[in-house]
Design a protein around this motif. Structure first.
Motif, PDB file in Angstrom:
ATOM      1  N   GLY A 109       0.790  -1.217   0.000  1.00 49.44           N
ATOM      2  CA  GLY A 109       0.000   0.000   0.000  1.00 49.44           C
ATOM      3  C   GLY A 109       0.824   1.269   0.000  1.00 49.44           C
ATOM      4  N   ARG A 110       0.214   2.324   0.518  1.00 50.28           N
ATOM      5  CA  ARG A 110       0.807   3.648   0.503  1.00 50.28           C
ATOM      6  C   ARG A 110       2.032   3.757   1.403  1.00 50.28           C
ATOM      7  N   GLY A 111       2.026   3.043   2.514  1.00 53.80           N
ATOM      8  CA  GLY A 111       3.061   3.236   3.514  1.00 53.80           C
ATOM      9  C   GLY A 111       2.675   4.363   4.462  1.00 53.80           C
ATOM     10  N   MET A 112       3.537   4.645   5.426  1.00 47.33           N
ATOM     11  CA  MET A 112       3.254   5.662   6.432  1.00 47.33           C
ATOM     12  C   MET A 112       4.419   6.636   6.543  1.00 47.33           C
ATOM     13  N   PRO A 113       4.126   7.924   6.750  1.00 48.00           N
ATOM     14  CA  PRO A 113       5.212   8.890   6.937  1.00 48.00           C
ATOM     15  C   PRO A 113       6.043   8.550   8.171  1.00 48.00           C
ATOM     16  N   HIS A 114       7.309   8.841   8.083  1.00 46.35           N
ATOM     17  CA  HIS A 114       8.252   8.471   9.145  1.00 46.35           C
ATOM     18  C   HIS A 114       7.845   9.048  10.492  1.00 46.35           C
ATOM     19  N   ASP A 115       7.492  10.334  10.534  1.00 49.07           N
ATOM     20  CA  ASP A 115       7.217  10.999  11.813  1.00 49.07           C
ATOM     21  C   ASP A 115       5.849  10.654  12.384  1.00 49.07           C
ATOM     22  N   ASP A 116       4.937  10.118  11.560  1.00 48.91           N
ATOM     23  CA  ASP A 116       3.571   9.852  12.031  1.00 48.91           C
ATOM     24  C   ASP A 116       3.397   8.460  12.619  1.00 48.91           C
ATOM     25  N   ILE A 117       4.357   7.568  12.391  1.00 51.39           N
ATOM     26  CA  ILE A 117       4.173   6.171  12.800  1.00 51.39           C
ATOM     27  C   ILE A 117       3.949   6.023  14.307  1.00 51.39           C
ATOM     28  N   PRO A 118       4.721   6.670  15.181  1.00 52.59           N
ATOM     29  CA  PRO A 118       4.481   6.481  16.623  1.00 52.59           C
ATOM     30  C   PRO A 118       3.070   6.831  17.058  1.00 52.59           C
ATOM     31  N   ASN A 119       2.530   7.954  16.586  1.00 54.13           N
ATOM     32  CA  ASN A 119       1.176   8.336  16.977  1.00 54.13           C
ATOM     33  C   ASN A 119       0.119   7.478  16.299  1.00 54.13           C
ATOM     34  N   MET A 120       0.396   6.968  15.108  1.00 55.75           N
ATOM     35  CA  MET A 120      -0.582   6.134  14.406  1.00 55.75           C
ATOM     36  C   MET A 120      -0.783   4.797  15.111  1.00 55.75           C
ATOM     37  N   PHE A 121       0.224   4.328  15.862  1.00 54.03           N
ATOM     38  CA  PHE A 121       0.112   3.035  16.537  1.00 54.03           C
ATOM     39  C   PHE A 121       0.060   3.164  18.053  1.00 54.03           C
ATOM     40  N   GLY A 122       0.571   4.248  18.605  1.00 58.31           N
ATOM     41  CA  GLY A 122       0.675   4.360  20.058  1.00 58.31           C
ATOM     42  C   GLY A 122      -0.265   5.347  20.701  1.00 58.31           C
ATOM     43  N   ARG A 123      -1.233   5.863  19.946  1.00 58.43           N
ATOM     44  CA  ARG A 123      -2.184   6.811  20.522  1.00 58.43           C
ATOM     45  C   ARG A 123      -3.587   6.412  20.069  1.00 58.43           C
ATOM     46  N   VAL A 124      -4.415   5.952  21.003  1.00 58.07           N
ATOM     47  CA  VAL A 124      -5.763   5.472  20.685  1.00 58.07           C
ATOM     48  C   VAL A 124      -6.644   6.639  20.259  1.00 58.07           C
ATOM     49  N   LEU A 125      -7.564   6.351  19.310  1.00 55.85           N
ATOM     50  CA  LEU A 125      -8.507   7.328  18.766  1.00 55.85           C
ATOM     51  C   LEU A 125      -7.781   8.451  18.037  1.00 55.85           C
ATOM     52  N   SER A 126      -6.722   8.094  17.321  1.00 52.08           N
ATOM     53  CA  SER A 126      -6.070   9.029  16.414  1.00 52.08           C
ATOM     54  C   SER A 126      -5.805   8.285  15.123  1.00 52.08           C
ATOM     55  N   GLY A 127      -6.203   8.869  13.989  1.00 53.17           N
ATOM     56  CA  GLY A 127      -6.021   8.183  12.720  1.00 53.17           C
ATOM     57  C   GLY A 127      -6.465   9.053  11.576  1.00 53.17           C
ATOM     58  N   THR A 128      -6.459   8.467  10.376  1.00 55.05           N
ATOM     59  CA  THR A 128      -6.785   9.198   9.156  1.00 55.05           C
ATOM     60  C   THR A 128      -8.170   8.857   8.612  1.00 55.05           C
ATOM     61  N   LYS A 129      -8.912   7.968   9.280  1.00 50.40           N
ATOM     62  CA  LYS A 129     -10.185   7.506   8.730  1.00 50.40           C
ATOM     63  C   LYS A 129     -11.388   8.212   9.328  1.00 50.40           C
ATOM     64  N   TYR A 130     -11.179   9.167  10.227  1.00 46.73           N
ATOM     65  CA  TYR A 130     -12.310   9.841  10.835  1.00 46.73           C
ATOM     66  C   TYR A 130     -12.901  10.848   9.854  1.00 46.73           C
ATOM     67  N   GLY A 131     -14.193  10.936   9.832  1.00 47.40           N
ATOM     68  CA  GLY A 131     -14.906  11.782   8.885  1.00 47.40           C
ATOM     69  C   GLY A 131     -16.107  11.030   8.362  1.00 47.40           C
ATOM     70  N   LEU A 132     -16.985  11.742   7.661  1.00 46.92           N
ATOM     71  CA  LEU A 132     -18.205  11.126   7.164  1.00 46.92           C
ATOM     72  C   LEU A 132     -17.936  10.502   5.803  1.00 46.92           C
TER      73      LEU A 132
END
Length: 724
Positions: A215-238
């Motif tokens: 797939g797309r992969g993940m930006p280097h600086d965003d990986i810690p928050n994408m896996f280590g912070r609950v209720l944070s992500g890119t899929k929120y929205g209608l």
């Protein structure tokens, strides 16, 4: 004799009994005195001050005469939980009820994230899933723990006492004796059943789950928050999303921290990058922040893009093996444009599993689009949030920009209906709570056009049909896609498929449910698809036997909001009439298509049966006809008994006498006649049923991409690709 009037308020039974005994004791001791209080509270015991003694407080007297001061309750303090801590304590909400289901949910979350990542860049998904079994010794070595021999065997849960062992051996001896008697009498010998294993709570099974995608992969600086912070992500929205809670691999990391304490490992690379990001981290449950062990950039030896996620968790492959494989098979049905490679690596090679779900097509559905909210689907809290986040200053612009299906003229009419306190130039940030309530009330009462389904991305009839054929190989299949409909301001589309026959399909109804293109495997009985298929469809009217035939029912529902029921979000209730009616209509449309095919098949079978019957009696008919002709030729040859017949008949009899016409020749002619009649009937049927029918399936012309040198003509049945 003295008379007492005692008034007692209603109280709990224990208080009334205590009060009653206290009163009897007072009357027996002081029968000459009057009660100083005619009214006694139910929760008040007789104390010395009631009999005229000291009114000072005294500690409660116990039976031994020791005083006991009652404890004062501690003052409650206000506590707060982080989202990670909440989901850790309520892990069943996210599907981590037990080790077995936790293993299944981990695989599901990683696979769905991989599909979303590949589809976001219009890349045909290639997903590799590996589950590696880790025994206790290997796990201990991974965490640096030395194995110890047991010292006190009786301390463990799998310890078998002498009495239990004697009982087990006696039971096995009786079973062997019965088996020997049955074998001597020629009866069927039953297989010995495995005894229940006594497994201690500490003797867990561990597995390393690895998922790799393109797939797309993940930006280097965003990986810690994408896996280590609950209720944070890119899929929120209608918009239409596969996820249920937005947790993804975060919940797998929480379960890993709870069951093994080991961190998660992520490798990721994006298009155009010359390096691969490697990150090893876990999560601080109480603070809901990532705890990074290692986060670095590594040289990318083999250029690639995508992500590889590896996590070690406690699980149970034995009990959830069928669920995991069933999930992968259903995912291959709904996404035939993806290729899945699944491997299970056990301690012993004979238990290994390796399954490849091949790609069948390269036609992918469109990426779901984020849409605006429909006025009838918002609440007060959402309106306030939109006001705080909007970039528009005036009310007229706010209504047009933040909501769907509100044009300028409609917005002006709404503002005029709100009252004199509202105008087109009213600043949005100046709206009071009362004005927002008024706006919400009007949204609930006013009439708005339904939202379109342009933002949705169903699998498509073509992909659904291909997936069913690829995985089930049925004898017949029919698919149908309903037009977009609306419930509570949210658009939804229902796709259905019905198949007959196939491999690995049991008799009766086999229900396959999908929500936003992901399989639903649990709580099937309460789902709207199951109830509709079993109770609201008259299968016999479509020439389908509900109990004898192998019926596959596939229903996929896509929407910006799936109305799941229950905490686990594993089924869709049938209380929403719009969805229930759409599901029923879609299944019926598939049944109508199948009925025409079944009727044609029945007619063809009857025709074959008629031909078979005629062919079966050709020899008997030939013998009877030839014997009659031979006898007639003999009579005709006799001058005294010559028959008066026509010239052509006389010529036929002469040929029989001269053996120019034999029995074999008659048999061959009859067989040719049966074939000719069968061919003529088939042509007549094809002419009546095929030529006169209008084309019923639409052909869709796909826009030509400048980067491609071909054009696709798509129908629900096939895709015709024209190359330039």
């Amino acid at each position: 004799m003295m008379r007492f009037n005692i008034f007692i308020y209603a109280s709990p039974p224990c208080a009334r009994v205590t009060l009653y005994h206290s009163l009897i004791h007072s009357v027996a001791v002081e029968n000459t005195s009057r009660l100083s209080k005619p009214l006694i509270w139910a929760d008040q015991r007789i104390s010395p001050m009631d009999s005229g003694e000291s009114s000072e407080e005294s500690p409660v007297q116990t039976k031994k005469g020791k005083s006991k001061t009652p404890r004062k309750p501690k003052a409650s303090t206000l506590k707060q939980k982080s989202p990670a801590e909440f989901f850790a304590e309520n892990k069943n909400i996210a599907g981590f009820d037990n080790p077995g289901k936790s293993l299944y949910t981990t695989v599901r979350e990683l696979v769905e994230n991989a599909l979303d990542s590949a589809e976001s860049i219009a890349e045909l998904p290639l997903v590799e899933v590996t589950i590696e079994e880790i025994n206790r010794s290997k796990f201990n070595s991974m965490i640096g723990l030395i194995d110890r021999e047991r010292i006190d065997e009786a301390l463990y849960g799998d310890f078998e006492t002498v009495k239990a062992r004697e009982k087990r051996l006696a039971k096995e001896a009786r079973f062997q004796e019965i088996q020997a008697k049955n074998s001597a009498l020629g009866k069927k010998v039953k297989e010995p059943t495995a005894g229940k294993a006594m497994k201690g709570r500490g003797e867990a099974s561990f597995y390393r789950v690895t998922c790799k995608d393109n797939g797309r992969g993940m930006p280097h600086d965003d990986i810690p928050n994408m896996f280590g912070r609950v209720l944070s992500g890119t899929k929120y929205g209608l918009k239409q999303t596969r996820g249920k809670f937005g947790l993804g691999a975060k919940m797998a990391l929480i379960w890993s921290k709870m069951s093994t304490g080991l961190p998660i490992e992520i490798s990721s690379s994006m298009n155009g990058q010359s390096y691969t990001t490697f990150c090893r981290l876990d999560i601080d449950i109480h603070r809901n922040i990532p705890h990074i062990h290692l986060h670095e950039k590594r040289n990318d030896k083999d250029p690639w893009h995508g992500a590889e996620i590896q996590v070690v968790i406690e699980g149970n492959w034995t009990t959830y093996r069928s669920k995991i494989l069933h999930y992968m098979r259903q995912m291959a049905v709904i996404t035939p444009y993806a290729q899945f490679m699944f491997r299970f690596i056990a301690d012993t090679p004979d238990k290994n599993v390796s399954i490849r779900f091949a790609r069948r097509t390269d036609v992918m559905p469109a990426v779901p689009l984020e849409t605006k909210y429909h006025p009838s689907a918002v609440d007060l809290l959402l309106i306030k949030r939109l006001i705080g986040e909007t970039s528009k200053q005036h009310l007229l612009q706010f209504l047009q920009h933040e909501f769907v299906n509100i044009g300028k003229a409609h917005a002006e009419r709404l503002i005029g209906e709100m009252g004199p306190d509202f105008s087109s130039k009213t600043p949005v940030n100046s709206l009071t709570s009362q004005q927002i309530v008024r706006m919400h009330q009007l949204f609930r009462q006013a009439k708005f056009d339904d939202p379109s389904g342009d933002c949705l991305s169903p699998a498509g009839e073509y992909n659904l049909r291909l997936g069913i054929i690829k995985e089930l190989q049925p004898e017949m299949v029919a698919t149908y896609t309903a037009s977009a409909q609306v419930f509570e301001g949210h658009p939804f589309i229902v796709e259905a498929g019905v198949s007959l026959g196939g491999k690995d399909v049991k008799q009766g109804l086999n229900i396959f449910r999908f929500a936003n293109r992901i399989p639903l495997l649990f709580e099937q009985g309460a789902d709207v698809v199951t109830r509709t298929a079993m109770k609201r469809i008259n299968w016999n009217s479509y020439k389908i036997n509900q109990t004898q035939d192998k019926i596959g029912v596939f229903v996929s529902i896509v929407s910006t909001k799936i109305p799941f029921k229950g905490t686990g979000k594993e089924y869709i209730g049938d209380d929403i009439s719009e969805i229930a009616n759409a599901v029923k209509t879609s299944i019926k449309q598939c049944c109508v298509q199948l009925k025409s095919k079944i009727v044609k098949k029945i007619q063809a079978r009857e025709q074959q049966e008629r031909k078979r019957n005629l062919s079966k009696y050709i020899s008997d008919a030939t013998g009877a006809i030839y014997s009659v002709l031979k006898e007639a030729s003999q009579l005709h040859a006799n001058k005294k008994k010559r028959l008066e017949i026509k010239d052509e008949d006389a010529e036929l009899l002469e040929k029989v006498s001269d053996r120019l016409i034999t029995k074999e020749m008659l048999s061959e002619k009859l067989a040719q006649h049966v074939e000719q009649v069968d061919y003529e009937m088939a042509m007549e049927y094809a002419t009546q049923s095929g030529v006169r029918e209008e084309p019923r399936e639409n052909i869709y012309l796909q826009a030509l991409d400048p980067q491609k040198n071909f054009m696709d003509f798509q129908t629900p049945v096939f895709v015709f690709r024209l190359f330039q």
